[in-house]
Design an enzyme around this catalytic site. Structure first.
Site, PDB file in Angstrom:
ATOM      1  N   CYS A  85      38.768  29.406  36.724  1.00  0.00           N
ATOM      2  CA  CYS A  85      39.589  30.376  35.981  1.00  0.00           C
ATOM      3  C   CYS A  85      41.089  30.155  36.185  1.00  0.00           C
ATOM      4  CB  CYS A  85      39.158  31.788  36.354  1.00  0.00           C
ATOM      5  SG  CYS A  85      39.600  32.997  35.111  1.00  0.00           S
ATOM      6  N   HIS A 144      33.142  32.680  37.363  1.00  0.00           N
ATOM      7  CA  HIS A 144      33.235  33.307  38.693  1.00  0.00           C
ATOM      8  C   HIS A 144      31.839  33.692  39.175  1.00  0.00           C
ATOM      9  CE1 HIS A 144      37.585  33.962  38.991  1.00  0.00           C
ATOM     10  NE2 HIS A 144      37.600  34.414  37.761  1.00  0.00           N
TER      11      HIS A 144
HETATM   12  N1  GLN Z   1      45.102  35.550  35.241  1.00  0.00           N
HETATM   13  C1  GLN Z   1      44.278  34.655  34.434  1.00  0.00           C
HETATM   14  C2  GLN Z   1      43.773  35.367  33.170  1.00  0.00           C
HETATM   15  O1  GLN Z   1      43.771  36.587  33.131  1.00  0.00           O
HETATM   16  C3  GLN Z   1      43.107  34.150  35.266  1.00  0.00           C
HETATM   17  C4  GLN Z   1      42.147  35.276  35.660  1.00  0.00           C
HETATM   18  C5  GLN Z   1      41.101  34.810  36.668  1.00  0.00           C
HETATM   19  O2  GLN Z   1      41.306  33.894  37.477  1.00  0.00           O
HETATM   20  N2  GLN Z   1      39.935  35.517  36.672  1.00  0.00           N
HETATM   21  O3  GLN Z   1      43.338  34.711  32.248  1.00  0.00           O
END
Ligand code: GLN
Length: 241
Positions: A95, A194
């Site tokens: 992510c 995740h």
């Molecule tokens: N901040 C990034 C987004 O909102 C990554 C989020 C994350 O790592 N879950 O896309």
């Protein structure tokens, strides 16, 4: 057998939804096969560039954390990380850590965060956020379905020379538009998954480990008793639909 060295990059600032569990899983699945494993946590500041790693892991993070780490990234890590990627070091990026390997990220406040540029891709924040369980199919040592959890505002678009890690079966994936999920480039495995991702996706984990082990002349891994892991994946795939 050499010690397999894992680097947990920005371990203390990029670690959403149990992403550290991916490092634990890689370490255990190597140790259960008799490998010696070391894990080095690497965050802000200078570090020993002579430290050679077999695997680099980068977890996810909020826009705020992604913004504040860029100063360190470009001051200390950018050249080294790009060189690792170009030299086929195995990288697993989740992510926010995935987004960070691309060219830039335009946040929901319109900030244009310059990122590493090692992978030709870019990310633009969107609303509503893409949240939920995700299933995607991938072709690593045969076709498999991967189950995970996603929560991102960023929509990622892949450039030339970058293949997706998989195709979305259920959920949003890279952008909820083109059916792609994640990215593959050299030995980089990047995904929005995740969970943590690897405990219930043992075949994916072993594929990633083998991409690093082949440099040590290891081309296959002994079977493990994966009844629990496989059962968890089966349940997740059934639940997620
Ligand atoms: N901040 C990034 C987004 O909102 C990554 C989020 C994350 O790592 N879950 O896309």
């Amino acid at each position: 057998m050499d010690c397999i060295k894992i680097c947990h990059l920005y371990h203390d600032i990029l670690n959403l939804y149990g992403d550290t569990g991916n490092v634990v899983t890689m370490k255990k699945r190597l140790e259960w096969r008799g490998f010696e494993v070391s894990v080095t946590d690497l965050s802000f500041g200078e570090f020993d560039r002579n430290d050679k790693f077999d695997i680099i892991f980068i977890g996810g993070g909020q826009d705020f954390e992604q913004g504040i780490l860029t100063e360190d990234l470009f001051k200390y890590k950018a050249g080294w990380l790009t060189e690792q990627i170009e030299n086929d070091t195995t990288v697993l990026a989740i992510c926010g850590g995935y987004q960070m390997l691309g060219n830039y990220y335009i946040t929901d406040k319109g900030e244009d965060i310059k990122f590493l540029g090692a992978l030709d891709l870019y990310t633009k924040a969107s609303s509503p956020r893409m949240i939920g369980n995700i299933v995607y199919s991938t072709e690593l040592n045969g076709k498999m379905n991967v189950a995970a959890f996603e929560n991102h505002s960023g929509k990622t678009y892949l450039g030339k020379g970058i293949s997706p890690l998989g195709r979305v079966v259920k959920g949003f994936g890279n952008n909820g538009e083109d059916g792609t999920e994640g990215a593959r480039y050299k030995n980089v495995f990047a995904t929005y998954g995740h969970g943590p991702l690897l405990p219930k996706n043992p075949v994916l984990c072993d594929s990633i480990l083998l991409s690093a082990l082949k440099k040590h002349g290891v081309l296959e891994l002994s079977e493990l008793d994966d009844r629990i892991e496989t059962g968890a994946l089966k349940n997740a795939l059934t639940l997620y639909g």
